[in-house]
Design an enzyme around this catalytic site. Structure first.
Site, PDB file in Angstrom:
ATOM      1  N   SER A 152     -11.550   8.035   3.958  1.00  0.00           N
ATOM      2  CA  SER A 152     -12.776   7.838   4.745  1.00  0.00           C
ATOM      3  C   SER A 152     -13.961   8.535   4.083  1.00  0.00           C
ATOM      4  O   SER A 152     -13.809   9.501   3.330  1.00  0.00           O
ATOM      5  CB  SER A 152     -12.592   8.409   6.151  1.00  0.00           C
TER       6      SER A 152
HETATM    7  N1  SAH Z   1      -7.283  10.010   7.221  1.00  0.00           N
HETATM    8  C1  SAH Z   1      -7.479   9.331   5.968  1.00  0.00           C
HETATM    9  C2  SAH Z   1      -7.849   7.888   6.170  1.00  0.00           C
HETATM   10  C3  SAH Z   1      -6.751   6.982   5.753  1.00  0.00           C
HETATM   11  S1  SAH Z   1      -7.053   5.262   6.047  1.00  0.00           S
HETATM   12  C4  SAH Z   1      -8.528  10.089   5.177  1.00  0.00           C
HETATM   13  O1  SAH Z   1      -8.534  11.288   5.213  1.00  0.00           O
HETATM   14  O2  SAH Z   1      -9.314   9.523   4.462  1.00  0.00           O
HETATM   15  C5  SAH Z   1      -6.171   5.012   7.538  1.00  0.00           C
HETATM   16  C6  SAH Z   1      -4.680   5.112   7.459  1.00  0.00           C
HETATM   17  O3  SAH Z   1      -4.156   4.718   8.725  1.00  0.00           O
HETATM   18  C7  SAH Z   1      -3.998   4.217   6.435  1.00  0.00           C
HETATM   19  O4  SAH Z   1      -3.289   4.999   5.521  1.00  0.00           O
HETATM   20  C8  SAH Z   1      -3.050   3.346   7.264  1.00  0.00           C
HETATM   21  O5  SAH Z   1      -1.814   3.080   6.637  1.00  0.00           O
HETATM   22  C9  SAH Z   1      -2.860   4.213   8.489  1.00  0.00           C
HETATM   23  N2  SAH Z   1      -2.383   3.528   9.698  1.00  0.00           N
HETATM   24  C10 SAH Z   1      -2.720   2.309  10.187  1.00  0.00           C
HETATM   25  N3  SAH Z   1      -2.020   2.039  11.311  1.00  0.00           N
HETATM   26  C11 SAH Z   1      -1.216   3.127  11.547  1.00  0.00           C
HETATM   27  C12 SAH Z   1      -0.252   3.464  12.537  1.00  0.00           C
HETATM   28  N4  SAH Z   1       0.058   2.639  13.546  1.00  0.00           N
HETATM   29  N5  SAH Z   1       0.358   4.650  12.451  1.00  0.00           N
HETATM   30  C13 SAH Z   1       0.096   5.509  11.441  1.00  0.00           C
HETATM   31  N6  SAH Z   1      -0.799   5.255  10.469  1.00  0.00           N
HETATM   32  C14 SAH Z   1      -1.452   4.079  10.516  1.00  0.00           C
END
Ligand code: SAH
Length: 263
Positions: free
Chosen positions: A107
């Protein structure tokens, strides 16, 4: 904050509480002594000392309206370049999302700081237990670990769960727990949570998250803006109070989709 109760977040607070599910497959605490070698800063042109670049990023975040000094300090402390592939290290302190593999993104610093500032509800003390849905590369979990007593972060993609474990090892944060599982179900074993923060956007806020939020707790999540605005998401804040849940809809955002099941 403006309230727009007509927003179709499809919340149903009247339903019966979700029963807690079986424990997730794996819980890993990030406190191993082994440490990852520093990312190749020089090769990427970031320079030997990334703290000046980070300070510059934090100044920009403050100029964008982030006022919580705790959040700004944490953003200054966590080395974002350690969470991206070496080819992208030179862009690590730009206010942009970057690919982290498996079609997912880290993000934007502006969004991470905005959401955590909202989660803290203006307090300067540490939050209690916090649940993050969507660990990704682990960056936001690292920032949260500076500002909460305990952080549980769930990821549904095994490859990213493993990558986050590697990325976070250098911090030795014993209060940061990585879970491989479906975050749609929350994580009942750690509940109730003072804060829940989602890094992926679904059609609605799952009832399990509301059930696992402590009284007085706050949830911050991107939610689909509904049938009238296909593909659009908005940031939603939900406060759980003895009088019921209060939902506030904020600005438009763009997050990867919340998906169910493991992969
Ligand atoms: N927190 C991260 C952002 C990652 S993007 C950062 O620091 O930048 C969002 C993430 O959510 C992805 O890796 C995706 O695989 C995960 N995601 C989507 N649906 C999910 C679910 N039901 N349970 C756990 N993770 C999920």
């Amino acid at each position: 904050m403006k309230e727009r109760p007509s927003f179709p977040a499809r919340l149903d607070f009247s339903g019966s509480p979700v029963k807690s599910r079986a424990p997730l497959a794996r819980v890993a605490t990030v406190a191993s002594p082994a440490s990852k070698p520093a990312a190749p800063l020089l090769a990427s042109g970031l320079g030997l000392d990334s703290s000046a670049v980070r300070l510059n990023m934090v100044k920009k975040l403050a100029a964008q309206g982030i006022t919580d000094s705790g959040v700004l300090d944490a953003m200054r402390a966590i080395e974002r370049h350690r969470f991206v592939d070496s080819a992208l290290v030179g862009q690590a302190y730009e206010d942009t999302s970057l690919p982290i593999g498996l079609g997912q993104t880290i993000s934007k610093p502006g969004v991470v700081s905005r959401m955590i500032e909202l989660l803290r509800q203006g307090t300067s003390v540490k939050l209690g237990r916090v649940l993050e849905i969507g660990t990704g590369c682990g960056y936001q979990a690292a920032v949260l670990s500076q500002l909460a007593e305990e952080v549980y972060s769930i990821e549904r993609l095994r490859g990213l769960h493993d990558k986050a474990s590697d990325n976070l090892r250098h911090l030795h944060q014993a209060n940061l727990h990585l879970l491989f599982g479906d975050g749609m179900l929350g994580y009942a074993l750690g509940a109730p949570y003072a804060g829940i923060i989602a890094a992926a956007g679904g059609e609605a806020v799952p009832q399990a998250w509301i059930d696992q939020l402590a009284m007085g707790g706050r949830l911050v999540a991107p939610v689909s803006a509904g049938a009238n605005s296909p593909g659009k998401q908005a940031l939603v804040v939900i406060d759980k109070t003895p009088q019921g849940c209060k939902q506030t809809v904020l600005e438009a955002v763009h997050f990867v989709p919340l998906k169910s099941g493991l992969a």
